[in-house]
Design a protein around this motif. Structure first.
Motif, PDB file in Angstrom:
ATOM      1  N   LEU A 135      33.977   0.471  16.501  1.00  0.00           N
ATOM      2  CA  LEU A 135      34.833  -0.575  16.793  1.00  0.00           C
ATOM      3  C   LEU A 135      35.273   0.133  17.836  1.00  0.00           C
ATOM      4  CD1 LEU A 135      35.705  -1.078  13.097  1.00  0.00           C
ATOM      5  CD2 LEU A 135      33.782  -2.582  13.761  1.00  0.00           C
ATOM      6  N   GLU A 136      35.812  -1.412  18.610  1.00  0.00           N
ATOM      7  CA  GLU A 136      36.748  -1.585  19.306  1.00  0.00           C
ATOM      8  C   GLU A 136      37.952  -0.862  19.441  1.00  0.00           C
ATOM      9  OE1 GLU A 136      37.340  -2.332  23.516  1.00  0.00           O
ATOM     10  OE2 GLU A 136      38.485  -1.868  23.313  1.00  0.00           O
TER      11      GLU A 136
ATOM     12  N   PHE B  47      31.379   5.793  25.774  1.00  0.00           N
ATOM     13  CA  PHE B  47      31.386   4.903  24.654  1.00  0.00           C
ATOM     14  C   PHE B  47      31.246   3.944  24.573  1.00  0.00           C
ATOM     15  CE2 PHE B  47      34.515   1.881  22.887  1.00  0.00           C
ATOM     16  CZ  PHE B  47      34.598   2.888  20.921  1.00  0.00           C
ATOM     17  N   VAL B  48      30.344   3.344  23.413  1.00  0.00           N
ATOM     18  CA  VAL B  48      30.320   1.449  23.663  1.00  0.00           C
ATOM     19  C   VAL B  48      30.878   0.609  22.566  1.00  0.00           C
ATOM     20  CG1 VAL B  48      28.395  -0.710  23.740  1.00  0.00           C
ATOM     21  CG2 VAL B  48      28.499   1.636  25.116  1.00  0.00           C
ATOM     22  N   ALA B  49      31.796   0.123  22.959  1.00  0.00           N
ATOM     23  CA  ALA B  49      31.994  -0.413  21.612  1.00  0.00           C
ATOM     24  C   ALA B  49      31.146  -1.588  20.748  1.00  0.00           C
ATOM     25  CB  ALA B  49      33.389  -1.711  22.063  1.00  0.00           C
ATOM     26  N   CYS B  50      31.462  -0.546  19.903  1.00  0.00           N
ATOM     27  CA  CYS B  50      29.647  -1.878  18.806  1.00  0.00           C
ATOM     28  C   CYS B  50      30.680  -2.087  17.231  1.00  0.00           C
ATOM     29  CB  CYS B  50      28.639  -1.318  19.271  1.00  0.00           C
ATOM     30  SG  CYS B  50      27.259  -2.022  18.217  1.00  0.00           S
ATOM     31  N   ASP B  51      29.876  -3.420  16.575  1.00  0.00           N
ATOM     32  CA  ASP B  51      30.522  -4.047  15.643  1.00  0.00           C
ATOM     33  C   ASP B  51      29.379  -4.100  14.653  1.00  0.00           C
ATOM     34  OD1 ASP B  51      31.068  -5.012  13.019  1.00  0.00           O
ATOM     35  OD2 ASP B  51      32.849  -6.058  13.257  1.00  0.00           O
TER      36      ASP B  51
ATOM     37  N   GLN C 289      24.475  -9.474  17.466  1.00  0.00           N
ATOM     38  CA  GLN C 289      24.610  -9.578  19.012  1.00  0.00           C
ATOM     39  C   GLN C 289      24.719  -8.670  19.490  1.00  0.00           C
ATOM     40  OE1 GLN C 289      26.673 -12.840  19.800  1.00  0.00           O
ATOM     41  NE2 GLN C 289      25.246 -14.191  20.809  1.00  0.00           N
ATOM     42  N   GLU C 290      25.489  -7.704  19.122  1.00  0.00           N
ATOM     43  CA  GLU C 290      26.645  -6.242  19.562  1.00  0.00           C
ATOM     44  C   GLU C 290      25.536  -5.040  18.606  1.00  0.00           C
ATOM     45  OE1 GLU C 290      30.614  -5.461  18.197  1.00  0.00           O
ATOM     46  OE2 GLU C 290      30.892  -7.787  18.663  1.00  0.00           O
ATOM     47  N   THR C 291      24.905  -4.772  18.076  1.00  0.00           N
ATOM     48  CA  THR C 291      23.735  -3.842  17.961  1.00  0.00           C
ATOM     49  C   THR C 291      22.555  -4.132  19.272  1.00  0.00           C
ATOM     50  OG1 THR C 291      23.181  -5.395  15.845  1.00  0.00           O
ATOM     51  CG2 THR C 291      24.277  -4.303  15.261  1.00  0.00           C
ATOM     52  N   GLN C 292      22.026  -5.603  19.446  1.00  0.00           N
ATOM     53  CA  GLN C 292      21.054  -5.995  20.478  1.00  0.00           C
ATOM     54  C   GLN C 292      21.593  -5.386  21.682  1.00  0.00           C
ATOM     55  OE1 GLN C 292      17.767  -6.751  19.994  1.00  0.00           O
ATOM     56  NE2 GLN C 292      17.888  -6.209  22.312  1.00  0.00           N
TER      57      GLN C 292
ATOM     58  N   GLY D 219      24.701  -3.582   8.021  1.00  0.00           N
ATOM     59  CA  GLY D 219      24.516  -3.355   9.949  1.00  0.00           C
ATOM     60  C   GLY D 219      22.843  -2.407  10.681  1.00  0.00           C
ATOM     61  N   THR D 220      23.015  -2.075   9.801  1.00  0.00           N
ATOM     62  CA  THR D 220      22.022  -0.806   9.017  1.00  0.00           C
ATOM     63  C   THR D 220      20.212  -1.715   9.863  1.00  0.00           C
ATOM     64  OG1 THR D 220      22.464   0.358   8.175  1.00  0.00           O
ATOM     65  CG2 THR D 220      20.644   0.589   8.119  1.00  0.00           C
ATOM     66  N   PHE D 221      20.500  -2.781   9.079  1.00  0.00           N
ATOM     67  CA  PHE D 221      19.166  -4.072   9.393  1.00  0.00           C
ATOM     68  C   PHE D 221      19.321  -4.426  10.726  1.00  0.00           C
ATOM     69  CE2 PHE D 221      17.830  -8.176   9.455  1.00  0.00           C
ATOM     70  CZ  PHE D 221      16.498  -7.977   9.673  1.00  0.00           C
ATOM     71  N   TYR D 222      20.557  -4.707  11.156  1.00  0.00           N
ATOM     72  CA  TYR D 222      20.646  -5.404  11.853  1.00  0.00           C
ATOM     73  C   TYR D 222      19.970  -4.501  13.471  1.00  0.00           C
ATOM     74  CZ  TYR D 222      23.662  -9.849  10.916  1.00  0.00           C
ATOM     75  OH  TYR D 222      23.434 -10.151  10.104  1.00  0.00           O
ATOM     76  N   GLY D 223      20.827  -3.233  13.425  1.00  0.00           N
ATOM     77  CA  GLY D 223      20.831  -1.980  14.168  1.00  0.00           C
ATOM     78  C   GLY D 223      19.081  -1.492  14.118  1.00  0.00           C
ATOM     79  N   MET D 224      18.651  -1.698  13.038  1.00  0.00           N
ATOM     80  CA  MET D 224      17.185  -1.300  13.247  1.00  0.00           C
ATOM     81  C   MET D 224      16.003  -2.167  13.509  1.00  0.00           C
ATOM     82  SD  MET D 224      16.620   0.515   9.434  1.00  0.00           S
ATOM     83  CE  MET D 224      14.900   0.642   9.508  1.00  0.00           C
TER      84      MET D 224
END
Ligand SMILES: NC(=O)c1ccc[n+]([C@@H]2O[C@H](COP(=O)([O-])OP(=O)(O)OC[C@H]3O[C@@H](n4cnc5c(N)ncnc54)[C@H](O)[C@@H]3O)[C@@H](O)[C@H]2O)c1
Length: 250
Positions: free
Chosen positions: A37-38, A60-64, A69-72, A118-123
Motif C-alpha cells: 500500500l502507498e 518499490f511499487v505502490a499497489c492496493d 486496475q492497480e494489480t494489472q 486481492g488474490t483473484f485480481y492478482g492471479m
C-alpha cells in the motif's frame, strides 16, 4: 542460485513474511518488485534497501491489491522495469480476530476484499500474461487456516480455504500453458505483530507444533523460492504447509 535472471513481484512486501520472501528471492538471483500500500511506502523502501545492500535488484511499487486496475498496473510495471514477469507471489493478507458471529459487515468486507479479491485480481493479471508467454510460476500465501479451522479467525479461514481452491483450479487450467500455481501455508511466523504480542499468545501458537519455535519469514521465503524455481518443475496445485509440524496433530 534458484532464480538467476528471473523477475517478478511480491505483494504485501513492506514487512513481515512478504519482506522475508522478497529478500530470499533476491538472494536467489531474482529482480523483485516490492509491492504494498502507498501508506506502507516507507517499509517497502526499507525492503528494497535491504535487498540492494546485499547486491540484489528491487524497486518499490505502490499497489492496493483490492483494486483490479492497480494489480494489472503492477504486472505492467514489472514488465516495463525488468522486461518480464517470470513469477508472482500473492502474499498481502489481513485477519480480524473474533468469534464468527461477532464480525461486522465491515470486518467481513475487509478480510474478503484483501485476501480473496486481492488474490483473484492478482492471479488474473499474472495468469493472462504468463499463459500468453507459455511460462511462469505463481505462489499464493495461504495459511494452515486454509487447511483446517483455526479458532476466532473464521472469515480469514474461509478466505484462505478459498485461496487454496483458486490455486488448485488455476493449476488445473493453466498447466498445459506452462504456468505452475502453488500455495504455501505458514503457521506461526516471527513477524512484528507476533513479536509485539504477549508471550503466552506466542506460546499458545507454538504449543501444537512439533517444532517448538516461531518460524522465520526467510524460512517461508525458502519454500517459495523453491516452488518458483525449475527444481519444482513437476509440482503444481499443491498447498505446502510451512508450519513446524502444526498440522501433524497434537
Ligand atoms: N504471520 C504469520 O504467522 C502468518 C501465518 C499464516 C499465514 N500468514 C499470511 O502471510 C501473509 C503475510 O502476513 P504477515 O504476517 O507478514 O502480515 P503483515 O501484516 O506483517 O504483512 C501484510 C502486508 O500486507 C500489506 N497489505 C495489507 N492490505 C493490503 C492491500 N490491500 N494491498 C496491498 N498490500 C496490503 C500490509 O501493508 C503489510 O505490509 C498474509 O497473507 C497472512 O495471512 C501469516
Amino acid at each position: 542460485m534458484l532464480l538467476e535472471g528471473r523477475a517478478g513481484l511480491v505483494t504485501g512486501a513492506a514487512g513481515g513474511i512478504g519482506r522475508g520472501i522478497a529478500i530470499t528471492l533476491a538472494e536467489e538471483g531474482a529482480a523483485v518488485v516490492v509491492a504494498d500500500l502507498e501508506r506502507s511506502r516507507e517499509g517497502g523502501e526499507e525492503t528494497v534497501a535491504k535487498i540492494e545492500a546485499k547486491g540484489g535488484r528491487a524497486i518499490f511499487v505502490a499497489c492496493d491489491v483490492t483494486s483490479s486496475q492497480e494489480t494489472q498496473s503492477l504486472v505492467d510495471q514489472c514488465i516495463e522495469k525488468y522486461g518480464e514477469l517470470d513469477f508472482a507471489v500473492n502474499n498481502a493478507g489481513v485477519a480480524v480476530v473474533k468469534p464468527l458471529a461477532e464480525n461486522s459487515d465491515e470486518d467481513y468486507r475487509l478480510v474478503t476484499s484483501v485476501n480473496l479479491d486481492g488474490t483473484f485480481y492478482g492471479m488474473r493479471a499474472q495468469l493472462k500474461h504468463m499463459a500468453s508467454r507459455g511460462t511462469g510460476a505463481i505462489v499464493n500465501i495461504a495459511s494452515v487456516a486454509g487447511l483446517a479451522a483455526v479458532r476466532n479467525i473464521g472469515i480469514y479461514t474461509a478466505t484462505k480455504h478459498g485461496i487454496i481452491g483458486m490455486t488448485k483450479n488455476a493449476a488445473m487450467e493453466y498447466g498445459a500453458q506452462g504456468v505452475r500455481i502453488n500455495a504455501v501455508c505458514p503457521n506461526a511466523i516471527r513477524t512484528p505483530l507476533l513479536e509485539g504480542a504477549p508471550e503466552e499468545f506466542r506460546e499458545s501458537l507454538i504449543a501444537p507444533q512439533a517444532i517448538k519455535r516461531l518460524g522465520e519469514p526467510e524460512e517461508v521465503g525458502d519454500a517459495v523460492a523453491w516452488l518458483l524455481s525449475d527444481k519444482a518443475a513437476y509440482i503444481t496445485g499443491v498447498a505446502l504447509p510451512v508450519d513446524g509440524g502444526y498440522l501433524t496433530g497434537p
